[in-house]
Design a protein around this motif. Structure first.
Motif, PDB file in Angstrom:
ATOM      1  N   LEU A   1       0.811  -1.219   0.000  1.00 18.85           N
ATOM      2  CA  LEU A   1       0.000   0.000   0.000  1.00 18.85           C
ATOM      3  C   LEU A   1       0.846   1.272   0.000  1.00 18.85           C
ATOM      4  O   LEU A   1       0.644   2.143  -0.854  1.00 18.85           O
ATOM      5  N   PRO A   2       1.793   1.424   0.942  1.00 17.31           N
ATOM      6  CA  PRO A   2       2.583   2.662   0.901  1.00 17.31           C
ATOM      7  C   PRO A   2       3.496   2.768  -0.319  1.00 17.31           C
ATOM      8  O   PRO A   2       3.916   3.873  -0.667  1.00 17.31           O
ATOM      9  N   LEU A   3       3.790   1.642  -0.979  1.00 16.50           N
ATOM     10  CA  LEU A   3       4.645   1.694  -2.165  1.00 16.50           C
ATOM     11  C   LEU A   3       3.897   2.184  -3.394  1.00 16.50           C
ATOM     12  O   LEU A   3       4.528   2.635  -4.360  1.00 16.50           O
ATOM     13  N   SER A   4       2.577   2.109  -3.379  1.00 16.62           N
ATOM     14  CA  SER A   4       1.810   2.564  -4.546  1.00 16.62           C
ATOM     15  C   SER A   4       1.579   4.068  -4.535  1.00 16.62           C
ATOM     16  O   SER A   4       1.365   4.671  -5.593  1.00 16.62           O
ATOM     17  N   ILE A   5       1.619   4.691  -3.360  1.00 19.94           N
ATOM     18  CA  ILE A   5       1.303   6.119  -3.262  1.00 19.94           C
ATOM     19  C   ILE A   5       2.299   6.993  -4.013  1.00 19.94           C
ATOM     20  O   ILE A   5       1.891   7.893  -4.761  1.00 19.94           O
ATOM     21  N   PRO A   6       3.632   6.795  -3.856  1.00 20.63           N
ATOM     22  CA  PRO A   6       4.545   7.666  -4.614  1.00 20.63           C
ATOM     23  C   PRO A   6       4.399   7.531  -6.120  1.00 20.63           C
ATOM     24  O   PRO A   6       4.563   8.522  -6.851  1.00 20.63           O
ATOM     25  N   PHE A   7       4.072   6.348  -6.614  1.00 21.77           N
ATOM     26  CA  PHE A   7       3.877   6.192  -8.059  1.00 21.77           C
ATOM     27  C   PHE A   7       2.612   6.918  -8.520  1.00 21.77           C
ATOM     28  O   PHE A   7       2.574   7.472  -9.621  1.00 21.77           O
ATOM     29  N   ALA A   8       1.576   6.909  -7.681  1.00 24.29           N
ATOM     30  CA  ALA A   8       0.371   7.667  -8.024  1.00 24.29           C
ATOM     31  C   ALA A   8       0.651   9.165  -8.035  1.00 24.29           C
ATOM     32  O   ALA A   8       0.197   9.888  -8.941  1.00 24.29           O
TER      33      ALA A   8
END
Length: 655
Positions: free
Chosen positions: A503-510
């Motif tokens: 979950l926290p790894l997807s936020i910077p890509f978004a």
């Protein structure tokens, strides 16, 4: 939707559009597993449908329920954003729940009847493009398991980049739709005749109408004689090259060429209101003259920032007026009250008080009273006005007050028995709202408010802060709910933790996707973040579930990790591509309101695509660490830690 009294509108249709690529995830996973049973284990259609659905049932149920549960805090959000997200959350949740029923009933039944596998198809799947992708992924996975610390370091750097991208992206409330219209107003110096104001408005309207993107311009005046408005209609978006924000900048260029004039150009607001501004800082205090000076200084500092345009304070003390200064002692002696004086003056000057109604047939008309224009400008007429007296009956106003000409505000605003003045401003094209608000706060602090004075924001900035807090709280609650659902499904407290590492790894890509496309983090892109959190953990559920199944059958940890991730790679790629394909039409942004809808699609597509490879690697690595941790008893872990502590102390003892 019918049961909850929802209609087919922009919000619910957006939810149904986004659900197109998501609701088929469960069916894809079940269908792929049935196909695998027929391909690798040689089962017939009916037996494969039964065994494959039974094997994959836990993963599909965990995927669907953990996605539905994130809409619970969204649907119950408070504040202004509730008008948008309530129907969106319920519509998405119901559509996804129905997809679970279809995945467990209709999909296995139809697969058992119609799914056939020929020898040619078996050969194609064992030697085709997907087979090459599997080999490449297995090599990368083996390298990752051999260099686990490097993967953890990459994940840590990726997570820390969230804060940098957040500052680059900025926050906004809701992007302004291109509704092919602009609203402008300007104010000339005090005392300007109505004829001069009308002439200036017509000249500006002719210059604005010369733009090829402008369909028509309507100029009109109301209120003060030095104030005018322009309603600018643009040609449809498909017929012009420049957007409505670019056209607003062009109109400002024309207005800036007129000397001694304050102006603004406004976009249609989602919050409504003709005099609406995104930046509205309200300054409050006890002294009106001090507030006027503070507002001028603050506005002057705000104009130095490029992201703030059309900055103007609401208070103007230069409006010509007749001032009535009452002799309170004399008025008290002859029985004249302040309220009687103010009521009499307002009755003759404002023209807003209804004194009676005129009836003509079945129609009734309100009747108001007001002095003639030449009488209103004559102080002698005001001096001869009669006001009631409790002792003398009627007395002239000049007997209890002095009347003279002066200058002052056209209107006064009070809040909680204090004067208040607003400083309005627009946000320049290409800048986020939170940056403009931050520089407004900086301008206020640089000016320095005396003791007893304060400031607050109203309008869009206030709603933005309220919505940001609600979304952060909803995101935390959604994460807790997801963990609880996964813990109940897997009957473990540790496996959900591995799954939710993605979950926290997807936020910077978004955030990177928003930044690269020139978008801010708005309400719509925040909803995209919520959907992304529910979607990306699907991959981890499939990986962990099958790894546990293989380990239960006696396979070694490393072999189980490699085999489980190889088997689940195909459904992961299929569901990811189906979600992206379903969102591409929304991301392209076709038709009215496309700017808002595109933000949510870009967020999901960018976050899901860019973080796919990293999540495919980090879950197996984290699982391997957890397997090692579980393999060692708690007592042995304590012995190891105690032994390290003693070895670190021993050199100092020798010294």
């Amino acid at each position: 939707m019918r049961g909850m009294d929802f209609s087919l509108n922009n919000i619910t249709l957006l939810a149904l559009t986004l659900a197109v690529g998501i609701v088929i995830d469960g069916a894809i996973i079940v269908l792929e597993n049935i196909f695998r049973f027929m391909e690798e284990k040689g089962r017939d259609g009916v037996l494969a449908a039964i065994e494959a659905t039974k094997e994959i049932g836990l993963a599909v149920m965990a995927t669907t329920l953990s996605l539905v549960i994130i809409f619970l805090p969204i649907a119950f959000m408070t504040g202004y954003a509730r008008k948008y997200v309530n129907s969106f959350g319920w519509t998405m949740a119901m559509a996804i729940l129905v997809s679970l029923l279809v995945a467990f009933t209709l999909t296995p039944m139809m697969s058992s009847r119609f799914l056939k596998l020929s020898e040619r198809e078996k050969k194609a799947h064992s030697q085709g493009f997907l087979y090459s992708v599997e080999l490449l992924y297995l090599r990368m996975l083996q390298w990752s398991l051999a260099h686990r610390r490097a993967i953890i370091l990459i994940c840590l750097v990726t997570f820390l980049s969230t804060f940098g991208f957040y500052r680059l992206v900025g926050r906004d409330w809701i992007p302004a739709d291109d509704q092919s219209e602009l609203i402008s107003s300007f104010t000339l110096p005090e005392g300007t005749a109505l004829k001069k104001t009308t002439q200036t408005a017509q000249e500006i309207a002719e210059r604005v109408a010369a733009f090829p993107e402008v369909a028509f311009v309507q100029a009109f005046t109301h209120g003060p004689t030095n104030h005018a408005h322009l309603f600018i209609g643009l040609v449809p978006r498909s017929e012009r090259k420049r957007s409505h924000t670019q056209m607003a900048t062009a109109v400002r260029g024309i207005l800036a060429g007129v000397h001694n004039m304050t102006y603004n150009v406004r976009l249609p607001s989602v919050l409504g209101g003709e005099i609406y501004f995104p930046i509205a800082a309200v300054i409050r205090g006890p002294d009106l003259n001090e507030l006027a000076e503070l507002s001028k200084q603050i506005a002057g500092r705000m104009t130095k920032y490029p992201e703030l345009v059309d900055v103007n304070p609401s208070l103007n003390l230069n409006t010509p007026e007749l001032q009535v200064k009452l002799d309170r002692q004399r008025a008290a002696d002859i029985g004249v009250r302040m309220t009687d004086v103010s009521d009499a003056v307002r009755l003759f000057y404002s023209g807003e008080d209804e004194i009676t109604r005129f009836k003509e047939g079945s129609e009734q008309y309100p009747v108001t009273m007001q002095l003639l224009p030449e009488q209103r400008d004559n102080p002698d007429v005001l001096a001869r006005m009669m006001v009631p007296s409790t002792k003398l009956g009627q007395v002239r106003l000049e007997n209890v007050a002095s009347i003279g000409r002066g200058a002052g505000p056209a209107s006064l605003q009070r809040y909680n028995r204090e004067f208040q003045v607003s400083v309005f401003g627009n946000v320049a094209a290409g800048y986020p709202l939170d940056l403009a608000a931050a520089h407004t706060v900086q301008s206020i602090k640089e000016t320095g408010l005396p003791a007893g004075y304060s400031y607050v924001f109203s309008g869009q900035v206030k709603v933005l802060e309220e919505t940001t807090w609600n979304l952060v709280l909803a995101m935390l609650l959604a994460s807790i709910f997801m963990y609880m659902v996964l813990a109940a499904q897997f009957e473990s407290f540790t496996y959900p933790f591995i799954i939710m590492l993605t979950l926290p790894l997807s936020i910077p890509f978004a955030l990177f996707s928003l930044w690269i496309t020139g978008r801010a983090l708005s309400l719509w892109s925040a909803l995209g973040m919520f959907l992304l959190l529910g979607i990306v953990k699907k991959n981890g559920i499939l990986q962990v579930d099958y790894t546990n199944r293989l380990r239960a059958e006696g396979m070694a940890v490393r072999d189980a990790i490699l085999e489980a991730n190889r088997v689940r790679l195909r459904p992961i790629l299929m569901t990811t591509l189906s979600i992206i394909a379903g969102l591409i039409p929304v991301a392209i942004g076709i038709g009215a309101g496309s700017e808002q809808r595109a933000s949510i699609a870009v967020t999901i597509i960018g976050g899901q695509t860019l973080c796919l490879l990293l999540t495919l690697l980090v879950v197996p690595v984290a699982y391997s660490y957890l397997a090692e941790f579980e393999a060692v008893p708690w007592g042995e872990w304590g012995t190891r830690l105690l032994g390290r502590a003693r070895s670190s102390v021993r050199p100092s003892d020798n010294d």
